[in-house]
Design a protein around this motif. Structure first.
Motif, PDB file in Angstrom:
ATOM      1  N   ASP A 151       0.848  -1.195   0.000  1.00 20.68           N
ATOM      2  CA  ASP A 151       0.000   0.000   0.000  1.00 20.68           C
ATOM      3  C   ASP A 151       0.880   1.240   0.000  1.00 20.68           C
ATOM      4  O   ASP A 151       1.494   1.591   1.016  1.00 20.68           O
ATOM      5  CB  ASP A 151      -0.909  -0.019   1.230  1.00 20.68           C
ATOM      6  CG  ASP A 151      -1.957   1.077   1.207  1.00 20.68           C
ATOM      7  OD1 ASP A 151      -1.804   2.038   0.423  1.00 20.68           O
ATOM      8  OD2 ASP A 151      -2.939   0.971   1.967  1.00 20.68           O
ATOM      9  N   ALA A 152       0.951   1.893  -1.146  1.00 16.25           N
ATOM     10  CA  ALA A 152       1.837   3.045  -1.299  1.00 16.25           C
ATOM     11  C   ALA A 152       1.319   4.290  -0.608  1.00 16.25           C
ATOM     12  O   ALA A 152       1.973   5.329  -0.650  1.00 16.25           O
ATOM     13  CB  ALA A 152       2.063   3.333  -2.785  1.00 16.25           C
ATOM     14  N   THR A 153       0.168   4.219   0.032  1.00 16.39           N
ATOM     15  CA  THR A 153      -0.357   5.387   0.754  1.00 16.39           C
ATOM     16  C   THR A 153       0.025   5.366   2.230  1.00 16.39           C
ATOM     17  O   THR A 153      -0.244   6.339   2.950  1.00 16.39           O
ATOM     18  CB  THR A 153      -1.895   5.458   0.650  1.00 16.39           C
ATOM     19  OG1 THR A 153      -2.487   4.383   1.403  1.00 16.39           O
ATOM     20  CG2 THR A 153      -2.346   5.381  -0.796  1.00 16.39           C
ATOM     21  N   VAL A 154       0.635   4.282   2.697  1.00 16.60           N
ATOM     22  CA  VAL A 154       0.965   4.142   4.118  1.00 16.60           C
ATOM     23  C   VAL A 154       2.437   4.473   4.346  1.00 16.60           C
ATOM     24  O   VAL A 154       3.314   3.790   3.812  1.00 16.60           O
ATOM     25  CB  VAL A 154       0.662   2.714   4.614  1.00 16.60           C
ATOM     26  CG1 VAL A 154       1.118   2.543   6.059  1.00 16.60           C
ATOM     27  CG2 VAL A 154      -0.825   2.419   4.493  1.00 16.60           C
ATOM     28  N   PRO A 155       2.732   5.510   5.133  1.00 18.77           N
ATOM     29  CA  PRO A 155       4.132   5.838   5.422  1.00 18.77           C
ATOM     30  C   PRO A 155       4.714   4.874   6.466  1.00 18.77           C
ATOM     31  O   PRO A 155       3.971   4.222   7.190  1.00 18.77           O
ATOM     32  CB  PRO A 155       4.028   7.260   5.998  1.00 18.77           C
ATOM     33  CG  PRO A 155       2.657   7.329   6.605  1.00 18.77           C
ATOM     34  CD  PRO A 155       1.787   6.462   5.732  1.00 18.77           C
ATOM     35  N   PRO A 156       6.045   4.756   6.520  1.00 16.97           N
ATOM     36  CA  PRO A 156       6.992   5.450   5.655  1.00 16.97           C
ATOM     37  C   PRO A 156       7.294   4.698   4.356  1.00 16.97           C
ATOM     38  O   PRO A 156       7.743   5.287   3.391  1.00 16.97           O
ATOM     39  CB  PRO A 156       8.242   5.534   6.513  1.00 16.97           C
ATOM     40  CG  PRO A 156       8.200   4.260   7.319  1.00 16.97           C
ATOM     41  CD  PRO A 156       6.737   4.042   7.618  1.00 16.97           C
ATOM     42  N   TYR A 157       7.038   3.376   4.338  1.00 15.74           N
ATOM     43  CA  TYR A 157       7.428   2.583   3.168  1.00 15.74           C
ATOM     44  C   TYR A 157       6.736   3.085   1.912  1.00 15.74           C
ATOM     45  O   TYR A 157       7.346   3.177   0.842  1.00 15.74           O
ATOM     46  CB  TYR A 157       7.109   1.110   3.398  1.00 15.74           C
ATOM     47  CG  TYR A 157       7.842   0.164   2.471  1.00 15.74           C
ATOM     48  CD1 TYR A 157       9.057  -0.402   2.857  1.00 15.74           C
ATOM     49  CD2 TYR A 157       7.336  -0.152   1.219  1.00 15.74           C
ATOM     50  CE1 TYR A 157       9.742  -1.268   2.018  1.00 15.74           C
ATOM     51  CE2 TYR A 157       8.016  -1.024   0.376  1.00 15.74           C
ATOM     52  CZ  TYR A 157       9.219  -1.573   0.775  1.00 15.74           C
ATOM     53  OH  TYR A 157       9.891  -2.413  -0.063  1.00 15.74           O
ATOM     54  N   GLY A 158       5.453   3.415   2.025  1.00 16.64           N
ATOM     55  CA  GLY A 158       4.720   3.913   0.863  1.00 16.64           C
ATOM     56  C   GLY A 158       5.285   5.219   0.336  1.00 16.64           C
ATOM     57  O   GLY A 158       5.274   5.469  -0.882  1.00 16.64           O
ATOM     58  N   ASP A 159       5.789   6.075   1.233  1.00 11.72           N
ATOM     59  CA  ASP A 159       6.402   7.331   0.799  1.00 11.72           C
ATOM     60  C   ASP A 159       7.633   7.056  -0.058  1.00 11.72           C
ATOM     61  O   ASP A 159       7.859   7.706  -1.089  1.00 11.72           O
ATOM     62  CB  ASP A 159       6.805   8.172   2.012  1.00 11.72           C
ATOM     63  CG  ASP A 159       5.621   8.628   2.840  1.00 11.72           C
ATOM     64  OD1 ASP A 159       4.483   8.627   2.313  1.00 11.72           O
ATOM     65  OD2 ASP A 159       5.826   8.976   4.015  1.00 11.72           O
ATOM     66  N   GLY A 227       2.355  -0.948   4.979  1.00 14.43           N
ATOM     67  CA  GLY A 227       0.948  -1.236   4.746  1.00 14.43           C
ATOM     68  C   GLY A 227       0.755  -2.142   3.538  1.00 14.43           C
ATOM     69  O   GLY A 227       1.559  -2.137   2.596  1.00 14.43           O
ATOM     70  N   TYR A 228      -0.314  -2.944   3.575  1.00 14.13           N
ATOM     71  CA  TYR A 228      -0.683  -3.807   2.457  1.00 14.13           C
ATOM     72  C   TYR A 228      -2.138  -3.566   2.088  1.00 14.13           C
ATOM     73  O   TYR A 228      -2.959  -3.175   2.923  1.00 14.13           O
ATOM     74  CB  TYR A 228      -0.527  -5.291   2.821  1.00 14.13           C
ATOM     75  CG  TYR A 228       0.891  -5.754   2.977  1.00 14.13           C
ATOM     76  CD1 TYR A 228       1.593  -6.298   1.901  1.00 14.13           C
ATOM     77  CD2 TYR A 228       1.540  -5.670   4.205  1.00 14.13           C
ATOM     78  CE1 TYR A 228       2.895  -6.747   2.050  1.00 14.13           C
ATOM     79  CE2 TYR A 228       2.843  -6.118   4.364  1.00 14.13           C
ATOM     80  CZ  TYR A 228       3.516  -6.653   3.280  1.00 14.13           C
ATOM     81  OH  TYR A 228       4.811  -7.092   3.435  1.00 14.13           O
TER      82      TYR A 228
END
Length: 246
Positions: A151-159, A227-228
């Motif tokens: 899930d690219a909307t969940v920080p920090p990995y998505g950021d 996030g996934y």
């Protein structure tokens, strides 16, 4: 009938596991130690006593999880060295088979499985239509295709994902899956590494050098929040009659 293809030119090499399988193995071990993703998977598409195919199974990390409860498990992977690894991993499991193949040409009979699982293999939504159509073909009525996507909307990995892939539009991806009849479940997890060296190596295979360097500076310790999104589409009795729009 099963479908197969000897044309490997259409296979897009994985940017991480194909080149760094040992580092990717460490990444898999670090992911979701609380079992949040597995819990949702069991809720939306239980595989107990059922037939499962893991598409893009890589080195077979998730095959033993399915094998613990499933009647039969098939791992499908396009990269021969990973096929060999997955076979070694599951050699002691008589009801697990690993075969070389692609998502858009699964070497399986029509209506032969109950669950199709694909994890971080369909990042970009639009363009994965042939794989969705194949999943619908091999599923029995009532079966489910489950796509586990970061899930690219969940920080920090998505950021970090969005910095590395500025053209990636999470909203467009979600619209695509919704238009294909998928349900959506969001899951927040953490990746927990044994040491900082392993974490840094994993970050290095997942992002460009500039983004990886930034991510390493922003991470304190050995845990990363990730996030996934879990997309689920069920095959109805009408799917074969009307076809699938992908």
């Amino acid at each position: 009938m099963p479908r197969s293809s000897e044309d490997r030119s259409a296979v897009v090499p994985s940017p991480n596991i194909w080149r760094w399988p040992d580092v990717y193995e460490a990444e898999n071990r670090a992911q979701d130690p609380d079992g949040a993703v597995e819990s949702v998977l069991r809720d939306v598409a239980s595989w107990t006593g059922r037939d499962v195919v893991d598409v893009g199974c890589g080195a077979g990390f998730h095959l033993p999880m399915f094998a613990a409860d499933a009647r039969r498990v098939v791992g499908v992977e396009p990269h021969p060295p990973l096929v060999a690894r997955a076979r070694r991993r599951t050699a002691h499991l008589s009801h697990v088979r690993v075969t070389e193949g692609r998502a858009d040409a699964l070497p399986l009979e029509d209506a032969s499985v109950d669950v199709v699982h694909a994890r971080t293999a369909y990042f970009f939504g639009p363009g994965c239509g042939p794989g969705i159509a194949e999943a619908m073909r091999v599923l029995r009525p009532g079966g489910a295709l489950v796509i586990v996507d970061l899930d690219a909307t969940v920080p920090p990995y998505g950021d970090w994902m969005r910095r590395d892939l500025p053209r990636y539009d999470p909203a467009a991806v979600e619209r695509f899956f919704a238009a294909q009849g998928f349900e959506d479940r969001r899951v927040r997890t953490r990746w927990v590494f044994d040491d900082r060296r392993t974490l840094d190596a994993v970050i290095g295979i997942e992002f460009s050098r500039a983004v990886a360097d930034r991510a390493r500076r922003e991470i304190a310790g050995t845990t990363v929040e990730v996030g996934y999104r879990i997309h689920v589409r069920r095959r109805t009795t009408l799917d074969r009659a009307r076809g699938t729009t992908v």
